[in-house]
Design a protein around this motif. Structure first.
Motif, PDB file in Angstrom:
ATOM      1  N   GLY A 100       8.027  10.893   2.894  1.00 16.24           N
ATOM      2  CA  GLY A 100       7.206   9.987   3.939  1.00 16.24           C
ATOM      3  C   GLY A 100       7.978   8.592   4.227  1.00 16.24           C
ATOM      4  O   GLY A 100       8.877   8.465   3.504  1.00 16.24           O
ATOM      5  N   PRO A 101       7.513   7.952   5.172  1.00  9.84           N
ATOM      6  CA  PRO A 101       7.986   6.679   5.606  1.00  9.84           C
ATOM      7  C   PRO A 101       7.852   5.670   4.557  1.00  9.84           C
ATOM      8  O   PRO A 101       6.731   5.403   3.736  1.00  9.84           O
ATOM      9  N   ALA A 102       8.996   4.842   4.359  1.00  4.05           N
ATOM     10  CA  ALA A 102       8.775   3.845   3.423  1.00  4.05           C
ATOM     11  C   ALA A 102       8.190   2.422   4.022  1.00  4.05           C
ATOM     12  O   ALA A 102       7.667   1.743   3.286  1.00  4.05           O
ATOM     13  N   GLU A 103       8.183   2.274   5.251  1.00  4.27           N
ATOM     14  CA  GLU A 103       7.661   1.331   6.005  1.00  4.27           C
ATOM     15  C   GLU A 103       6.350   1.451   6.687  1.00  4.27           C
ATOM     16  O   GLU A 103       6.074   2.796   7.009  1.00  4.27           O
ATOM     17  N   GLY A 104       5.616   0.939   7.182  1.00  7.15           N
ATOM     18  CA  GLY A 104       4.613   1.496   8.024  1.00  7.15           C
ATOM     19  C   GLY A 104       3.035   1.392   7.311  1.00  7.15           C
ATOM     20  O   GLY A 104       2.222   1.850   7.873  1.00  7.15           O
ATOM     21  N   VAL A 105       3.165   1.361   5.779  1.00  9.85           N
ATOM     22  CA  VAL A 105       1.905   1.578   5.098  1.00  9.85           C
ATOM     23  C   VAL A 105       1.931   0.170   4.397  1.00  9.85           C
ATOM     24  O   VAL A 105       2.215  -0.092   3.111  1.00  9.85           O
ATOM     25  N   GLN A 106       1.145  -0.716   4.838  1.00  7.89           N
ATOM     26  CA  GLN A 106       0.826  -2.130   4.495  1.00  7.89           C
ATOM     27  C   GLN A 106      -0.154  -2.009   3.478  1.00  7.89           C
ATOM     28  O   GLN A 106      -1.158  -1.414   3.378  1.00  7.89           O
ATOM     29  N   GLY A 107       0.443  -2.654   2.470  1.00  5.37           N
ATOM     30  CA  GLY A 107      -0.481  -2.884   1.193  1.00  5.37           C
ATOM     31  C   GLY A 107      -0.670  -1.735   0.158  1.00  5.37           C
ATOM     32  O   GLY A 107      -1.624  -1.766  -0.607  1.00  5.37           O
ATOM     33  N   ALA A 108       0.179  -0.669   0.416  1.00  2.14           N
ATOM     34  CA  ALA A 108       0.015   0.532  -0.232  1.00  2.14           C
ATOM     35  C   ALA A 108       0.319   0.225  -1.918  1.00  2.14           C
ATOM     36  O   ALA A 108      -0.455   0.717  -2.794  1.00  2.14           O
ATOM     37  N   VAL A 109       1.443  -0.470  -2.014  1.00  2.00           N
ATOM     38  CA  VAL A 109       1.669  -1.057  -3.211  1.00  2.00           C
ATOM     39  C   VAL A 109       0.696  -1.695  -4.208  1.00  2.00           C
ATOM     40  O   VAL A 109       0.156  -1.426  -5.065  1.00  2.00           O
ATOM     41  N   GLN A 110       0.110  -2.833  -3.288  1.00  2.00           N
ATOM     42  CA  GLN A 110      -0.752  -3.843  -3.846  1.00  2.00           C
ATOM     43  C   GLN A 110      -2.218  -2.945  -3.927  1.00  2.00           C
ATOM     44  O   GLN A 110      -3.067  -3.525  -4.510  1.00  2.00           O
ATOM     45  N   GLY A 111      -2.437  -2.002  -3.336  1.00  2.45           N
ATOM     46  CA  GLY A 111      -3.976  -1.246  -3.472  1.00  2.45           C
ATOM     47  C   GLY A 111      -4.522  -1.610  -2.244  1.00  2.45           C
ATOM     48  O   GLY A 111      -5.758  -1.499  -2.395  1.00  2.45           O
ATOM     49  N   GLY A 112      -4.168  -2.168  -1.009  1.00  7.67           N
ATOM     50  CA  GLY A 112      -4.913  -2.582  -0.063  1.00  7.67           C
ATOM     51  C   GLY A 112      -5.597  -3.724  -0.392  1.00  7.67           C
ATOM     52  O   GLY A 112      -5.267  -4.870  -0.401  1.00  7.67           O
ATOM     53  N   SER A 113      -6.847  -3.589  -0.097  1.00  6.20           N
ATOM     54  CA  SER A 113      -7.849  -4.917  -0.218  1.00  6.20           C
ATOM     55  C   SER A 113      -8.028  -5.347  -1.750  1.00  6.20           C
ATOM     56  O   SER A 113      -7.904  -4.476  -2.753  1.00  6.20           O
ATOM     57  N   ALA A 114      -8.830  -6.643  -1.679  1.00  4.63           N
ATOM     58  CA  ALA A 114      -9.020  -6.856  -3.035  1.00  4.63           C
ATOM     59  C   ALA A 114     -10.032  -6.141  -3.892  1.00  4.63           C
ATOM     60  O   ALA A 114     -10.103  -5.889  -4.983  1.00  4.63           O
ATOM     61  N   GLU A 115     -11.082  -5.572  -2.888  1.00  3.60           N
ATOM     62  CA  GLU A 115     -12.179  -4.596  -3.281  1.00  3.60           C
ATOM     63  C   GLU A 115     -11.472  -3.535  -3.773  1.00  3.60           C
ATOM     64  O   GLU A 115     -12.084  -2.722  -4.910  1.00  3.60           O
ATOM     65  N   ALA A 116     -10.346  -3.039  -3.244  1.00  5.54           N
ATOM     66  CA  ALA A 116     -10.065  -1.711  -3.592  1.00  5.54           C
ATOM     67  C   ALA A 116      -9.110  -1.811  -4.992  1.00  5.54           C
ATOM     68  O   ALA A 116      -9.275  -1.006  -5.863  1.00  5.54           O
ATOM     69  N   ARG A 117      -8.565  -2.953  -5.123  1.00  4.71           N
ATOM     70  CA  ARG A 117      -7.778  -3.296  -6.409  1.00  4.71           C
ATOM     71  C   ARG A 117      -8.776  -3.395  -7.470  1.00  4.71           C
ATOM     72  O   ARG A 117      -8.658  -2.802  -8.590  1.00  4.71           O
ATOM     73  N   GLU A 118      -9.795  -4.051  -7.265  1.00  2.52           N
ATOM     74  CA  GLU A 118     -10.873  -4.197  -8.375  1.00  2.52           C
ATOM     75  C   GLU A 118     -11.477  -2.971  -8.778  1.00  2.52           C
ATOM     76  O   GLU A 118     -11.806  -2.478  -9.876  1.00  2.52           O
ATOM     77  N   ALA A 119     -11.935  -2.011  -7.642  1.00  2.00           N
ATOM     78  CA  ALA A 119     -12.296  -0.697  -7.848  1.00  2.00           C
ATOM     79  C   ALA A 119     -11.324   0.147  -8.604  1.00  2.00           C
ATOM     80  O   ALA A 119     -11.883   0.791  -9.676  1.00  2.00           O
ATOM     81  N   TRP A 120     -10.233   0.135  -8.404  1.00  2.00           N
ATOM     82  CA  TRP A 120      -9.108   0.865  -9.205  1.00  2.00           C
ATOM     83  C   TRP A 120      -8.836   0.460 -10.731  1.00  2.00           C
ATOM     84  O   TRP A 120      -8.768   1.004 -11.432  1.00  2.00           O
ATOM     85  N   LYS A 121      -9.203  -0.954 -10.807  1.00  2.00           N
ATOM     86  CA  LYS A 121      -9.127  -1.503 -12.308  1.00  2.00           C
ATOM     87  C   LYS A 121     -10.354  -1.246 -13.086  1.00  2.00           C
ATOM     88  O   LYS A 121     -10.049  -0.827 -14.173  1.00  2.00           O
TER      89      LYS A 121
END
Length: 74
Positions: A27-48
């Motif tokens: 797949g593409p290396a660019e064009g997927v903003q925030g994929a490494v960081q987990g998107g939004s802050a809510e998504a990161r907290e849910a993942w944690k």
């Protein structure tokens, strides 16, 4: 490209199949903003939270197995 039209590759770079798989399956290396960081802050907290819950469950399962093993052996 060399004079005879072949592309020279570095050792370990792979062949046609590996190149095709990387281009089409990775797949593409660019064009997927925030994929490494987990998107939004809510998504990161849910993942944690999910990760912490999985670790807790695994720890409880290990403790149960250990207690059962000690009950059998001891």
């Amino acid at each position: 490209m060399s004079e005879d039209g072949t592309v020279s590759r570095a050792p370990g770079e792979g062949g046609r199949l590996l190149s095709w798989a990387f281009r089409h399956l990775a797949g593409p290396a660019e064009g997927v903003q925030g994929a490494v960081q987990g998107g939004s802050a809510e998504a990161r907290e849910a993942w944690k939270r999910d990760l912490a819950e999985r670790k807790r469950y695994t720890r409880e399962q290990r403790e149960r197995r250990r207690a059962a093993r000690e009950a059998r052996n001891g």
